[in-house]
Design an enzyme around this catalytic site. Sequence first.
Site, mmCIF file in Angstrom:
data_model
loop_
_atom_site.group_PDB
_atom_site.id
_atom_site.type_symbol
_atom_site.label_atom_id
_atom_site.label_comp_id
_atom_site.label_asym_id
_atom_site.label_seq_id
_atom_site.Cartn_x
_atom_site.Cartn_y
_atom_site.Cartn_z
ATOM 1 N N SER A 53 0.846 -1.193 -0.094
ATOM 2 C CA SER A 53 0.024 0.037 -0.020
ATOM 3 C C SER A 53 0.888 1.308 -0.045
ATOM 4 O O SER A 53 0.541 2.239 -0.724
ATOM 5 C CB SER A 53 -0.883 -0.038 1.199
ATOM 6 O OG SER A 53 -1.867 -1.129 1.060
ATOM 7 N N GLU A 54 1.842 1.295 0.864
ATOM 8 C CA GLU A 54 2.818 2.533 0.948
ATOM 9 C C GLU A 54 3.695 2.683 -0.179
ATOM 10 O O GLU A 54 4.046 3.727 -0.748
ATOM 11 C CB GLU A 54 3.619 2.486 2.357
ATOM 12 C CG GLU A 54 2.583 2.323 3.539
ATOM 13 C CD GLU A 54 2.040 3.692 3.587
ATOM 14 O OE1 GLU A 54 2.498 4.818 3.079
ATOM 15 O OE2 GLU A 54 0.880 3.688 4.531
ATOM 16 N N GLY A 55 4.191 1.449 -0.906
ATOM 17 C CA GLY A 55 4.948 1.345 -2.081
ATOM 18 C C GLY A 55 6.557 1.870 -1.480
ATOM 19 O O GLY A 55 6.633 2.518 -0.294
#
Length: 164
Positions: A37-39
């Site tokens: 999700s954050e990458g």
Amino acid sequence: EAPAPADPPRAPQGSLGHPANADLRINNAGLAIIKASEGLRLEAYELMGRWYIGYGHQCTGCAGSRITEAEADALLRDDVTVAESAVRRLVTVQVNANEFSAMVSLAYNLGGGNFAKSMVVSYLNASDRKAAADAFRNHNRAGNQVIQHLVERREKERALFLSQ
């Protein structure tokens, strides 16, 4: 006319949480949600006036900085401990590793203060796991707009929360 259902009780501020949760740590499934999700960004970037690096680690004075993937993993582990502590402190019922890890992902994204005010915590502490799971879906907005990326993240967290 039937009375409106009462809101579930809020977690007391400063609560010590349920003692059975004291040794829980985020599992690999929870970490995978955060990472996906954050990458991963190995070079510092600015977002809404704040600087970040790695997996969404907020940094000060880091403009132009670069880190390795191992350094990003270390920063993530440090940041996750803050979210783990918030979940341990606020959740007053015993949870399993997947429930805990899903909530740590949510707390990591929302911050401890917003997590404390979430209906996920309220419903769970009222022993309504189904409503707590569904309440993950409430946190899919930024700036009053539904964000598809957050919709997808919340569904992954909810699925983990519901899995045994």
